[in-house]
Design a protein around this motif. Structure first.
Motif, PDB file in Angstrom:
ATOM      1  N   ASP A  98      46.648  -6.333  35.963  1.00 27.32           N
ATOM      2  CA  ASP A  98      45.802  -5.833  34.869  1.00 27.32           C
ATOM      3  C   ASP A  98      44.911  -6.921  34.254  1.00 27.32           C
ATOM      4  O   ASP A  98      44.109  -6.627  33.366  1.00 27.32           O
ATOM      5  N   ARG A 118      48.458   5.391  44.721  1.00 30.48           N
ATOM      6  CA  ARG A 118      49.512   5.501  43.709  1.00 30.48           C
ATOM      7  C   ARG A 118      50.457   6.697  43.968  1.00 30.48           C
ATOM      8  O   ARG A 118      50.462   7.672  43.219  1.00 30.48           O
ATOM      9  N   VAL A 165      58.758  -2.937  43.951  1.00 36.57           N
ATOM     10  CA  VAL A 165      58.831  -2.972  42.487  1.00 36.57           C
ATOM     11  C   VAL A 165      57.826  -1.991  41.885  1.00 36.57           C
ATOM     12  O   VAL A 165      56.649  -2.009  42.227  1.00 36.57           O
ATOM     13  N   ILE A 201      48.882  -5.645  44.367  1.00 33.05           N
ATOM     14  CA  ILE A 201      49.564  -4.476  43.795  1.00 33.05           C
ATOM     15  C   ILE A 201      48.834  -3.179  44.147  1.00 33.05           C
ATOM     16  O   ILE A 201      49.450  -2.216  44.605  1.00 33.05           O
TER      17      ILE A 201
HETATM   18  C1  EPZ Z   1      51.877   0.345  35.426  1.00 29.37           C
HETATM   19  O1  EPZ Z   1      51.442   1.365  36.312  1.00 29.37           O
HETATM   20  C2  EPZ Z   1      50.760   0.156  34.430  1.00 29.37           C
HETATM   21  N1  EPZ Z   1      50.519   1.395  33.718  1.00 29.37           N
HETATM   22  C3  EPZ Z   1      49.488  -0.297  35.146  1.00 29.37           C
HETATM   23  O2  EPZ Z   1      48.491  -0.540  34.189  1.00 29.37           O
HETATM   24  C4  EPZ Z   1      49.786  -1.597  35.906  1.00 29.37           C
HETATM   25  O3  EPZ Z   1      48.646  -1.982  36.631  1.00 29.37           O
HETATM   26  C5  EPZ Z   1      50.962  -1.386  36.859  1.00 29.37           C
HETATM   27  O4  EPZ Z   1      52.118  -0.880  36.117  1.00 29.37           O
HETATM   28  C6  EPZ Z   1      51.389  -2.655  37.570  1.00 29.37           C
HETATM   29  O5  EPZ Z   1      51.714  -3.647  36.637  1.00 29.37           O
HETATM   30  C7  EPZ Z   1      51.250   1.706  32.653  1.00 29.37           C
HETATM   31  O6  EPZ Z   1      52.182   1.019  32.275  1.00 29.37           O
HETATM   32  C8  EPZ Z   1      50.885   2.940  31.923  1.00 29.37           C
HETATM   33  P1  EPZ Z   1      53.584   0.655  39.515  1.00 29.37           P
HETATM   34  P2  EPZ Z   1      52.452   2.045  37.322  1.00 29.37           P
HETATM   35  O7  EPZ Z   1      54.381   1.867  39.786  1.00 29.37           O
HETATM   36  O8  EPZ Z   1      53.794   2.059  36.737  1.00 29.37           O
HETATM   37  C9  EPZ Z   1      53.268   1.581  44.157  1.00 29.37           C
HETATM   38  C10 EPZ Z   1      46.413  -0.244  33.139  1.00 29.37           C
HETATM   39  O9  EPZ Z   1      45.236  -0.609  33.428  1.00 29.37           O
HETATM   40  N2  EPZ Z   1      54.115   2.766  43.998  1.00 29.37           N
HETATM   41  O10 EPZ Z   1      54.296  -0.575  39.074  1.00 29.37           O
HETATM   42  O11 EPZ Z   1      51.833   3.298  37.749  1.00 29.37           O
HETATM   43  C11 EPZ Z   1      51.904   1.713  43.516  1.00 29.37           C
HETATM   44  O12 EPZ Z   1      51.032   2.466  44.305  1.00 29.37           O
HETATM   45  C12 EPZ Z   1      47.321   0.314  34.195  1.00 29.37           C
HETATM   46  O13 EPZ Z   1      46.863  -0.304  31.980  1.00 29.37           O
HETATM   47  C13 EPZ Z   1      54.564   3.424  45.119  1.00 29.37           C
HETATM   48  O14 EPZ Z   1      54.271   3.026  46.259  1.00 29.37           O
HETATM   49  O15 EPZ Z   1      52.399   0.994  38.528  1.00 29.37           O
HETATM   50  C14 EPZ Z   1      51.502   0.267  43.379  1.00 29.37           C
HETATM   51  O16 EPZ Z   1      51.006  -0.202  44.610  1.00 29.37           O
HETATM   52  C15 EPZ Z   1      46.644   0.470  35.520  1.00 29.37           C
HETATM   53  N3  EPZ Z   1      55.341   4.533  44.978  1.00 29.37           N
HETATM   54  C16 EPZ Z   1      52.833  -0.445  43.098  1.00 29.37           C
HETATM   55  O17 EPZ Z   1      53.851   0.492  43.493  1.00 29.37           O
HETATM   56  C17 EPZ Z   1      55.698   5.009  43.737  1.00 29.37           C
HETATM   57  O18 EPZ Z   1      56.420   6.022  43.680  1.00 29.37           O
HETATM   58  C18 EPZ Z   1      53.077  -0.798  41.644  1.00 29.37           C
HETATM   59  O19 EPZ Z   1      52.756   0.325  40.825  1.00 29.37           O
HETATM   60  C19 EPZ Z   1      55.260   4.307  42.600  1.00 29.37           C
HETATM   61  C20 EPZ Z   1      54.463   3.189  42.754  1.00 29.37           C
END
Ligand code: EPZ
Length: 430
Positions: free
Chosen positions: A317, A131, A173, A339
């Motif tokens: 999720d 992350r 995304v 994801i």
């Molecule tokens: C949100 O997390 C949710 N959390 C997560 O829910 C959910 O699993 C996730 O979105 C995907 O739907 C909240 O809303 C609080 P992302 P977020 O940035 O925003 C990569 C739960 O159980 N990435 O969309 O942190 C990342 O590593 C939680 O309620 C980068 O590479 O997720 C992942 O592979 C867990 N660089 C992908 O993007 C960055 O700078 C999507 O993550 C940011 C993210």
């Protein structure tokens, strides 16, 4: 440490009220940093993550008052909370607060937009994957911010006249990076166009709330969001949207145990892909007034393959919960996680209940078994934990889930909601 004890085998019958969405409430609460007026949020769930964010926002100068606690007939409740940040008290989000909850990193957007600077601890890795925060850095840099990493912190500084609207397309995304860039752009000079934006309902909910506060955002819910910067935002009153992950979780529980449950106060449009997958397993899922009715048969669960994807795809999720359901299907199914790279920690715990699952890279192969048997299992992250609860409800005998603090982060009144539908589930304090 609390544990959850489940005696499996009972079908679920009755009504489950669906709470406000955790993942909508968190960014909405953070948006209160953008205005000196009061932001009032209704339908805020009572969860450990919400309480933790209240502490974090307090550190930045947000005054929080909770009232209007509304008792439902069935004993569940939703709260109305007022957030007022007359003045930002501190633009630093320290490690000991940010490390407890990744979403608290998102304060970087509003702090930078309103105060021109922010020093926010890097959130670090977490159980489900590395992350990183590169997308936040790139996005805010596109708006003119200087972003430097120093001693585990990001020091962000806006240009002297404030952030500058720009066109930026995310290479990948990200829900969180979309929330942050959208919030930051509301107070930038000029227009920002975000390409490849996340389309999750929680992004739309945040945009609706920001617009009620005086922002000029269009396109939320599509992959291109346009934000015309304004000089200031005002207060507003906004109702947090229903929790689509809680909705899907209970729907999968009913499909697995059998029974007939109405999920009240939710909307099928929030999770069509997941509900369609559920229908293909043989469950009956229909929209009813103010909710969704799920009739499960408990046996003859058909195997269905799913691949997680950003919205409107199958949500990551709900991946663990769907795997729980597939452990008792009548054939072989495959679940591919696209994801997060390490979101299969429930596999070994489901195996303790008798599931037959093998992993190959990002795909799990699940060979359905006719019976699960209760066992001691351990919660590893929020959604993985609840998949163990669902499996325990369908297993023969007693299942004890330890480390339930993971569940308390995201499921309001889990034992009460399931208990009122006939499940034998109780919290045991040590
Ligand atoms: C949100 O997390 C949710 N959390 C997560 O829910 C959910 O699993 C996730 O979105 C995907 O739907 C909240 O809303 C609080 P992302 P977020 O940035 O925003 C990569 C739960 O159980 N990435 O969309 O942190 C990342 O590593 C939680 O309620 C980068 O590479 O997720 C992942 O592979 C867990 N660089 C992908 O993007 C960055 O700078 C999507 O993550 C940011 C993210």
């Amino acid at each position: 440490m609390d544990r959850i004890r489940i005696v499996g085998g009972n079908p679920l019958n009755g009504i489950i009220p669906i709470s406000g969405a955790k993942n909508a409430a968190l960014p909405l609460m953070i948006a209160s940093l953008l205005t000196s007026d009061t932001l009032t949020l209704e339908n805020v769930p009572h969860l450990a993550d919400v309480e933790q964010l209240i502490r974090i926002l307090g550190n930045h100068g947000v005054d929080v008052s909770v009232n209007g606690r509304r008792e439902h007939q069935d004993g569940s409740y939703a709260r109305t909370i007022h957030f007022t940040c007359r003045k930002i008290a501190d633009t630093t989000a320290p490690y000991d607060l940010v490390s407890k909850m990744r979403a608290s990193f998102w304060v970087i957007g509003p702090l930078l937009a309103r105060e021109g600077q922010a020093r926010v601890s890097l959130p670090g890795g977490c159980a489900i994957g590395t992350r990183p925060v590169d997308l936040f850095i790139e996005g805010l840099t596109a708006l003119g911010a200087t972003m430097e990493i120093d001693g585990g912190y990001i020091n962000a500084t806006a240009p002297a006249g404030g952030l500058i609207g720009a066109r930026y397309t995310f290479p990948k995304v990200s829900v969180g990076a979309t929330h942050v860039l959208m919030m930051a752009a509301t107070l930038a000079n000029g227009t920002t166009v975000i390409g490849n934006a996340a389309r999750e309902p929680e992004v739309v909910d945040l945009a609706n709330c920001l617009n009620a506060m005086g922002a000029k955002i269009s396109g939320a819910g599509t992959s291109t969001i346009t934000i015309e910067g304004v000089t200031s935002l005002s207060g507003a009153r906004h109702r947090v949207l229903p929790d689509r992950i809680e909705t899907g979780t209970y729907a999968m529980a009913v499909a697995m145990t059998g029974g007939d449950v109405t999920l009240q106060g939710t909307d099928s449009a929030l999770l069509e892909t997941a509900l369609e997958a559920l229908r293909r397993t043989g469950a009956e899922v229909t929209s009813v007034e103010d909710g969704i009715r799920v009739v499960g048969h408990g046996d003859a669960i058909k195997p269905v393959d799913v691949v997680t994807d950003p919205f409107p795809g199958f949500p990551t999720d709900l991946q663990a919960q769907f795997m729980g359901l597939m452990t008792r299907s009548t054939g072989t199914s495959h679940i591919t996680e696209t994801i997060f790279e390490n979101r299969f920690m429930h596999v070994q715990e489901l195996a303790r209940l008798g599931a037959n699952i093998s992993l190959s890279g990002q795909t799990a192969k699940i060979v359905g078994v006719s019976k699960l048997r209760g066992a001691q299992v351990m919660a590893t992250d929020l959604r993985a934990s609840v998949s163990l609860v669902i499996a325990g409800l369908a297993a023969e005998g007693e299942t004890v889930v330890s480390r339930v603090y993971h569940l308390d982060r995201g499921f309001e009144q889990l034992e009460e909601k399931l208990g009122r539908c006939g499940a034998i589930v109780e919290r045991v304090s040590e």
